[in-house]
Design a protein around this motif. Structure first.
Motif, PDB file in Angstrom:
ATOM      1  N   ALA A 138      48.066  47.694  47.008  1.00  0.00           N
ATOM      2  CA  ALA A 138      46.808  47.694  46.256  1.00  0.00           C
ATOM      3  C   ALA A 138      47.149  47.452  44.785  1.00  0.00           C
ATOM      4  N   ARG A 139      46.931  46.207  44.337  1.00  0.00           N
ATOM      5  CA  ARG A 139      47.354  45.808  42.996  1.00  0.00           C
ATOM      6  C   ARG A 139      46.165  45.720  42.058  1.00  0.00           C
ATOM      7  N   GLY A 140      46.112  46.622  41.089  1.00  0.00           N
ATOM      8  CA  GLY A 140      45.032  46.636  40.118  1.00  0.00           C
ATOM      9  C   GLY A 140      45.199  45.582  39.037  1.00  0.00           C
ATOM     10  N   GLY A 141      44.101  45.285  38.367  1.00  0.00           N
ATOM     11  CA  GLY A 141      44.091  44.217  37.374  1.00  0.00           C
ATOM     12  C   GLY A 141      44.938  44.477  36.149  1.00  0.00           C
ATOM     13  N   GLU A 142      45.345  45.731  35.908  1.00  0.00           N
ATOM     14  CA  GLU A 142      46.187  46.004  34.740  1.00  0.00           C
ATOM     15  C   GLU A 142      47.636  45.618  34.960  1.00  0.00           C
ATOM     16  N   GLY A 143      47.984  45.217  36.168  1.00  0.00           N
ATOM     17  CA  GLY A 143      49.360  44.830  36.464  1.00  0.00           C
ATOM     18  C   GLY A 143      49.754  43.540  35.765  1.00  0.00           C
ATOM     19  N   GLY A 144      51.046  43.373  35.533  1.00  0.00           N
ATOM     20  CA  GLY A 144      51.548  42.157  34.906  1.00  0.00           C
ATOM     21  C   GLY A 144      51.713  41.036  35.907  1.00  0.00           C
ATOM     22  N   GLY A 145      51.851  39.829  35.400  1.00  0.00           N
ATOM     23  CA  GLY A 145      52.013  38.682  36.278  1.00  0.00           C
ATOM     24  C   GLY A 145      50.712  38.310  36.959  1.00  0.00           C
ATOM     25  N   HIS A 146      50.828  37.662  38.124  1.00  0.00           N
ATOM     26  CA  HIS A 146      49.663  37.076  38.774  1.00  0.00           C
ATOM     27  C   HIS A 146      48.969  38.026  39.742  1.00  0.00           C
ATOM     28  N   GLY A 147      47.685  37.817  39.892  1.00  0.00           N
ATOM     29  CA  GLY A 147      46.852  38.585  40.790  1.00  0.00           C
ATOM     30  C   GLY A 147      45.411  38.532  40.313  1.00  0.00           C
ATOM     31  N   GLU A 238      41.569  31.860  41.639  1.00  0.00           N
ATOM     32  CA  GLU A 238      41.189  33.272  41.584  1.00  0.00           C
ATOM     33  C   GLU A 238      42.337  34.170  41.143  1.00  0.00           C
ATOM     34  N   PHE A 239      43.552  33.628  41.079  1.00  0.00           N
ATOM     35  CA  PHE A 239      44.708  34.423  40.687  1.00  0.00           C
ATOM     36  C   PHE A 239      45.213  33.967  39.324  1.00  0.00           C
ATOM     37  N   GLY A 240      44.716  34.613  38.279  1.00  0.00           N
ATOM     38  CA  GLY A 240      45.249  34.370  36.950  1.00  0.00           C
ATOM     39  C   GLY A 240      46.481  35.228  36.728  1.00  0.00           C
ATOM     40  N   GLY A 241      46.949  35.249  35.491  1.00  0.00           N
ATOM     41  CA  GLY A 241      48.137  36.029  35.178  1.00  0.00           C
ATOM     42  C   GLY A 241      47.928  36.875  33.934  1.00  0.00           C
ATOM     43  N   ARG A 242      48.541  38.074  33.918  1.00  0.00           N
ATOM     44  CA  ARG A 242      48.506  38.925  32.727  1.00  0.00           C
ATOM     45  C   ARG A 242      49.844  38.788  32.008  1.00  0.00           C
ATOM     46  N   ALA A 243      49.784  38.398  30.741  1.00  0.00           N
ATOM     47  CA  ALA A 243      50.976  38.153  29.936  1.00  0.00           C
ATOM     48  C   ALA A 243      50.772  38.712  28.539  1.00  0.00           C
ATOM     49  N   LEU A 244      51.844  38.728  27.757  1.00  0.00           N
ATOM     50  CA  LEU A 244      51.707  39.106  26.359  1.00  0.00           C
ATOM     51  C   LEU A 244      50.857  38.068  25.637  1.00  0.00           C
TER      52      LEU A 244
END
Length: 316
Positions: A138-147, A238-244
């Motif tokens: 269960a991967r929440g949106g605050e995680g890094g990388g893609h999802g 639908e899968f963006g990425g969280r980065a600096l």
């Protein structure tokens, strides 16, 4: 530490999986995490060859402990070389996510491999269970990388735990013993941890990238598709990425359609990656990046999660 499905299945000391961070975690980090008593994984980049997978699997296996490999389903659709190399390597765990993962579940399970899928919504978790996976992340949106970025870790985890019968791991924002204790208390079988390992010498991050990580605060990440669009990568939208967050992201966020045909911007990003210019190039990281204040060996990071045991006893 409390015994869970995760610790018992893989004979771990700590109920933590080192997330498969493509481009950051290779066989060296996976081996270090596994040797320290957690389950190390390496992520397979989109352009990696089957031989690269085999080489990194050999490095990861050198610890003598179970390890895992992370695959992207949208890549496997066009080329089975990565999957074939994984089947030959026979790691203990394989995560296959982001795209149509269902066709790969049974081949992996027939090889004796535990199969995980990362889910960003409760419906995705249900679909993963129907497809026959052994464990849902269960991967929440605050995680890094893609999802996905639709649901945060705690609301998602609570829903998923009620929705599926297979074991559930929690991902997104777990970087300390406190975070691990929280998800274990909720009912997760362990934590799926990526960002906490970004400060480790065993990653493939360059010195300039590491300096960015250590200087970042919890508000210094941004989520979107800018870096994927600029590189013409085939990630499902639908899968963006969280980065600096950086200047390149700020310039192009909201202008992805224009970016997709701008060859100068594509070349600019490629040059920045070669030159280590992180005002333009990216470092994927989650919102827990503000908790990384100094570099540590992977073994120290794993050991720090053992403090979850005392927290759980204190509030039992």
């Amino acid at each position: 530490m409390p015994r869970t499905w995760l610790t018992d299945r893989f004979e771990l000391d700590v109920p933590v999986v080192g997330a498969p961070m493509a481009g950051v975690s290779d066989g060296r980090l996976a081996a270090a995490v596994s040797a320290a008593g957690a389950l190390g994984m390496f992520g397979v980049p989109a352009n990696a060859s089957g031989s690269w997978v085999s080489e990194q699997a050999a490095v990861a296996a050198a610890s003598g402990r179970p390890y895992g490999i992370g695959l992207m389903a949208w890549v496997l659709a066009d080329d089975r070389a990565q999957l074939d190399a994984v089947l030959d390597a026979r790691p203990a765990l394989v995560s296959v996510s982001y795209g149509d993962f269902a066709p790969y579940v049974e081949p992996l399970r027939r090889a004796g491999i535990v199969v995980a899928t990362q889910a960003g919504t409760t419906d995705e978790a249900r679909a993963a269970e129907r497809a026959g996976v052994d464990v849902v992340v269960a991967r929440g949106g605050e995680g890094g990388g893609h999802g996905r970025d639709e649901v945060a870790t705690l609301p998602l985890l609570q829903n998923v735990l009620d929705a599926v019968d297979v074991p559930v791991l929690a991902a997104g924002g777990i970087a300390t013993a406190r975070g691990l204790a929280a998800v274990l208390a909720a009912g997760a079988q362990g934590g799926w941890v990526g960002t906490a390992f970004l400060g480790c010498a065993e990653t493939t991050l360059s010195e300039p990238a590491l300096r960015r990580v250590l200087a970042a605060s919890e508000t210094d990440t941004a989520y979107g598709r800018v870096f994927d669009v600029a590189q013409r990568l085939g990630w499902p939208p639908e899968f963006g990425g969280r980065a600096l967050r950086n200047a390149f992201f700020e310039r192009w966020h909201g202008r992805e359609e224009e970016l997709g045909v701008d060859e100068a911007a594509r070349a600019e990003l490629a040059a920045a990656r070669r030159d280590g210019d992180f005002d333009t190039a990216y470092v994927y990281a989650g919102q827990a990046v503000g908790l990384i204040e100094s570099p540590h060996p992977a073994a120290d990071v794993v050991a720090s999660f053992a403090g979850a045991d005392e927290l759980l006893r204190r509030f039992a």
